[in-house]
Design a protein around this motif. Structure first.
Motif, PDB file in Angstrom:
ATOM      1  N   UNK A   5       2.072   3.413 -12.499  1.00  0.00           N
ATOM      2  CA  UNK A   5       0.936   2.689 -11.937  1.00  0.00           C
ATOM      3  C   UNK A   5       0.076   3.635 -11.093  1.00  0.00           C
ATOM      4  N   UNK A   6      -1.235   3.477 -11.246  1.00  0.00           N
ATOM      5  CA  UNK A   6      -2.167   4.306 -10.485  1.00  0.00           C
ATOM      6  C   UNK A   6      -2.455   3.640  -9.147  1.00  0.00           C
ATOM      7  N   UNK A   7      -2.282   4.414  -8.064  1.00  0.00           N
ATOM      8  CA  UNK A   7      -2.461   3.895  -6.701  1.00  0.00           C
ATOM      9  C   UNK A   7      -3.658   4.599  -6.070  1.00  0.00           C
ATOM     10  N   UNK A   8      -4.681   3.830  -5.734  1.00  0.00           N
ATOM     11  CA  UNK A   8      -5.865   4.389  -5.072  1.00  0.00           C
ATOM     12  C   UNK A   8      -5.612   4.430  -3.572  1.00  0.00           C
ATOM     13  N   UNK A   9      -5.784   5.597  -2.958  1.00  0.00           N
ATOM     14  CA  UNK A   9      -5.544   5.775  -1.526  1.00  0.00           C
ATOM     15  C   UNK A   9      -6.884   5.799  -0.792  1.00  0.00           C
ATOM     16  N   UNK A  10      -7.060   4.861   0.131  1.00  0.00           N
ATOM     17  CA  UNK A  10      -8.298   4.762   0.908  1.00  0.00           C
ATOM     18  C   UNK A  10      -7.993   5.054   2.370  1.00  0.00           C
ATOM     19  N   UNK A  11      -8.842   5.863   3.001  1.00  0.00           N
ATOM     20  CA  UNK A  11      -8.690   6.152   4.433  1.00  0.00           C
ATOM     21  C   UNK A  11      -9.854   7.022   4.878  1.00  0.00           C
ATOM     22  N   UNK A  12      -9.973   7.182   6.194  1.00  0.00           N
ATOM     23  CA  UNK A  12     -10.819   8.269   6.683  1.00  0.00           C
ATOM     24  C   UNK A  12     -10.102   9.573   6.343  1.00  0.00           C
ATOM     25  N   UNK A  13     -10.817  10.671   6.346  1.00  0.00           N
ATOM     26  CA  UNK A  13     -10.245  11.875   5.736  1.00  0.00           C
ATOM     27  C   UNK A  13      -9.751  12.917   6.737  1.00  0.00           C
ATOM     28  N   UNK A  55     -11.379   2.462  -8.375  1.00  0.00           N
ATOM     29  CA  UNK A  55     -10.602   1.282  -7.962  1.00  0.00           C
ATOM     30  C   UNK A  55     -10.385   0.360  -9.159  1.00  0.00           C
ATOM     31  N   UNK A  56     -11.419   0.199  -9.987  1.00  0.00           N
ATOM     32  CA  UNK A  56     -11.282  -0.638 -11.190  1.00  0.00           C
ATOM     33  C   UNK A  56     -10.187  -0.107 -12.108  1.00  0.00           C
ATOM     34  N   UNK A  57     -10.076   1.218 -12.195  1.00  0.00           N
ATOM     35  CA  UNK A  57      -9.105   1.826 -13.095  1.00  0.00           C
ATOM     36  C   UNK A  57      -7.711   1.938 -12.472  1.00  0.00           C
ATOM     37  N   UNK A  58      -7.592   1.629 -11.184  1.00  0.00           N
ATOM     38  CA  UNK A  58      -6.300   1.713 -10.506  1.00  0.00           C
ATOM     39  C   UNK A  58      -5.603   0.359 -10.546  1.00  0.00           C
ATOM     40  N   UNK A  59      -4.285   0.406 -10.430  1.00  0.00           N
ATOM     41  CA  UNK A  59      -3.477  -0.818 -10.454  1.00  0.00           C
ATOM     42  C   UNK A  59      -3.212  -1.353  -9.054  1.00  0.00           C
ATOM     43  N   UNK A  60      -3.176  -0.455  -8.067  1.00  0.00           N
ATOM     44  CA  UNK A  60      -2.817  -0.832  -6.699  1.00  0.00           C
ATOM     45  C   UNK A  60      -3.747  -0.088  -5.736  1.00  0.00           C
ATOM     46  N   UNK A  61      -4.102  -0.760  -4.651  1.00  0.00           N
ATOM     47  CA  UNK A  61      -4.971  -0.173  -3.621  1.00  0.00           C
ATOM     48  C   UNK A  61      -4.150  -0.009  -2.347  1.00  0.00           C
ATOM     49  N   UNK A  62      -4.167   1.194  -1.779  1.00  0.00           N
ATOM     50  CA  UNK A  62      -3.439   1.481  -0.534  1.00  0.00           C
ATOM     51  C   UNK A  62      -4.427   1.915   0.537  1.00  0.00           C
ATOM     52  N   UNK A  63      -4.362   1.284   1.697  1.00  0.00           N
ATOM     53  CA  UNK A  63      -5.221   1.637   2.829  1.00  0.00           C
ATOM     54  C   UNK A  63      -4.371   2.280   3.924  1.00  0.00           C
ATOM     55  N   UNK A  89     -10.328  -6.404  -2.729  1.00  0.00           N
ATOM     56  CA  UNK A  89     -10.064  -7.841  -2.599  1.00  0.00           C
ATOM     57  C   UNK A  89     -10.939  -8.625  -3.581  1.00  0.00           C
ATOM     58  N   UNK A  90     -12.190  -8.228  -3.693  1.00  0.00           N
ATOM     59  CA  UNK A  90     -13.125  -8.910  -4.596  1.00  0.00           C
ATOM     60  C   UNK A  90     -12.659  -8.838  -6.043  1.00  0.00           C
ATOM     61  N   UNK A  91     -12.062  -7.724  -6.441  1.00  0.00           N
ATOM     62  CA  UNK A  91     -11.616  -7.535  -7.826  1.00  0.00           C
ATOM     63  C   UNK A  91     -10.153  -7.926  -8.032  1.00  0.00           C
ATOM     64  N   UNK A  92      -9.546  -8.551  -7.014  1.00  0.00           N
ATOM     65  CA  UNK A  92      -8.148  -9.011  -7.097  1.00  0.00           C
ATOM     66  C   UNK A  92      -7.173  -7.874  -7.399  1.00  0.00           C
ATOM     67  N   UNK A  93      -7.469  -6.686  -6.869  1.00  0.00           N
ATOM     68  CA  UNK A  93      -6.547  -5.565  -7.008  1.00  0.00           C
ATOM     69  C   UNK A  93      -5.438  -5.712  -5.968  1.00  0.00           C
ATOM     70  N   UNK A  94      -4.164  -5.700  -6.370  1.00  0.00           N
ATOM     71  CA  UNK A  94      -3.082  -5.785  -5.381  1.00  0.00           C
ATOM     72  C   UNK A  94      -3.204  -4.651  -4.364  1.00  0.00           C
ATOM     73  N   UNK A  95      -3.003  -4.951  -3.091  1.00  0.00           N
ATOM     74  CA  UNK A  95      -3.196  -3.918  -2.083  1.00  0.00           C
ATOM     75  C   UNK A  95      -2.205  -4.087  -0.942  1.00  0.00           C
ATOM     76  N   UNK A  96      -2.004  -2.988  -0.223  1.00  0.00           N
ATOM     77  CA  UNK A  96      -1.222  -3.031   1.006  1.00  0.00           C
ATOM     78  C   UNK A  96      -1.789  -1.983   1.952  1.00  0.00           C
ATOM     79  N   UNK A  97      -1.431  -2.086   3.222  1.00  0.00           N
ATOM     80  CA  UNK A  97      -1.975  -1.188   4.236  1.00  0.00           C
ATOM     81  C   UNK A  97      -0.861  -0.622   5.089  1.00  0.00           C
ATOM     82  N   UNK A  98      -1.074   0.594   5.586  1.00  0.00           N
ATOM     83  CA  UNK A  98      -0.208   1.175   6.613  1.00  0.00           C
ATOM     84  C   UNK A  98      -1.104   1.484   7.808  1.00  0.00           C
ATOM     85  N   UNK A  99      -0.698   1.022   8.968  1.00  0.00           N
ATOM     86  CA  UNK A  99      -1.543   1.069  10.163  1.00  0.00           C
ATOM     87  C   UNK A  99      -0.876   1.933  11.230  1.00  0.00           C
TER      88      UNK A  99
END
Length: 356
Positions: A5-13, A55-63, A89-99
């Motif tokens: 599964x492809x996981x898209x990683x989102x964050x400040x850099x 994000x469209x091509x990924x299976x999971x979104x990670x923040x 969220x708009x595209x119903x991509x499963x996601x989770x966050x680490x804070x």
């Protein structure tokens, strides 16, 4: 067929380089594919379009949320990181966050100075952080804890979801393989249907002859259970019985349910309010879970599977039987008819002389 599964990683850099690298390593070690936008700079609309496509091509979104809100997109007034989450969220991509925790922020400041903190948009950052905490989230103070969160959370997201994923070309079946598999499945389905029909006939013929089944059926039917209003969307709680709930959520019980971190509200309800009580009757048993796991898995036992099948047939039979009509009430007589007749007989008896 094993999927990656492809996981898209989102964050400040700049402030989260180590944490992003830890997430990439953990995703690779778990056998999946990390995807990020390190090659793009925030603030370019065309690049935002590219990010959406990723994000469209990924299976999971990670923040990964640190101590900064990030660069602001001029039109919306939101940070690019928040826009990425909104799109997931708009595209119903499963996601989770680490804070990042407060301790983690303090350690960052000691090591890198206050540049790692949000300076211009503190209120927007606070509101965004509070919002993210309402979703499936874990917390970290160090990069190693980001790895741990990936290892713990990814299996929970993958389990029970039909994600697209990526497969090796060597694992893809040829048309002839597919035809053979379809033929095998058709034969197996035919056999199972015959066995099911035989079981139904046997259950019909034996209905009411098994005291143990009858007692358990009645016990579950008389055990009250409540579905909270927040699960049904109705204004009030819904009161049913344990038998009705077990049959309604039978697919969950057959597949197995867990009390793992991040489990959704419905599965948690099935685990604690349905599966756990059924375990006391031997209808549910513990399923396999990873070694040293801090959560449990419950599923129907063989006895539970047999009971559920027979109970479902019994309920369907009860629904199909017409309600019995009440016996007709005999017409009532006039209340004064009998006394009048009795009075006449008494008068006649007085007028009749006795024979000597």
């Amino acid at each position: 067929m094993k999927k990656r599964y492809q996981v898209f990683i989102s964050s400040t850099y700049e402030d989260l380089r180590l944490e992003r690298q830890a997430a990439v390593e953990a995703i690779l070690k778990a056998g999946h594919i990390p995807a990020g936008m390190e090659l793009f700079t925030a603030g370019d609309e065309s690049q935002m379009k590219v990010i959406r496509r990723w994000i469209d091509e990924s299976d999971i979104f990670m923040l990964i949320l640190g101590a900064r809100y990030g660069s602001i997109e001029p039109t919306s007034g939101k940070s690019y990181v928040e826009l990425e989450l909104d799109y997931a969220i708009e595209t119903n991509t499963p996601f989770f966050a680490v804070i990042m925790t407060d301790e983690g922020r303090e350690a960052k400041v000691k090591e890198h100075g206050t540049s790692v903190l949000e300076g211009k948009n503190e209120e927007a950052y606070r509101v965004f952080r509070d919002r993210v905490k309402t979703y499936l989230s874990a917390f970290f103070s160090t990069a190693s804890e980001v790895k741990l969160a990936v290892f713990e959370t990814l299996p929970q997201i993958v389990d029970g979801r039909d994600l697209n994923g990526w497969v090796s070309a060597a694992d893809i079946q040829t048309p002839s393989d597919v035809a053979s598999e379809l033929a095998r499945v058709a034969h197996e389905n035919s056999k199972l249907r015959a066995e099911l029909e035989e079981f139904r006939e046997r259950a019909n013929s034996q209905s009411g002859s098994n005291p143990q089944f009858e007692e358990l059926f009645a016990t579950l039917k008389n055990t009250k259970a409540t579905i909270p209003a927040k699960l049904t969307g109705s204004p009030n709680d819904v009161e049913l019985n344990l038998l009705e709930l077990a049959l309604h959520f039978g697919e969950y019980l057959a597949r197995s349910v867990t009390n793992a971190y991040g489990t959704d509200a419905i599965e948690s309800f099935v685990f604690y309010r349905i599966a756990s009580p059924l375990a006391a009757f031997g209808l549910v048993e513990h399923g396999k879970s990873p070694i040293n796991a801090k959560w449990q898995r419950l599923k129907l036992s063989k006895e539970g599977t047999r009971f559920m099948a027979k109970a479902k047939i019994r309920v369907e039979q009860n629904r199909s039987q017409p309600a019995s009509k009440p016996a007709p009430t005999p017409p009532s007589k006039e209340p004064d008819a009998k006394p009048k007749s009795s009075a006449k007989k008494k008068k006649a008896a007085k007028r009749t002389p006795k024979k000597q």
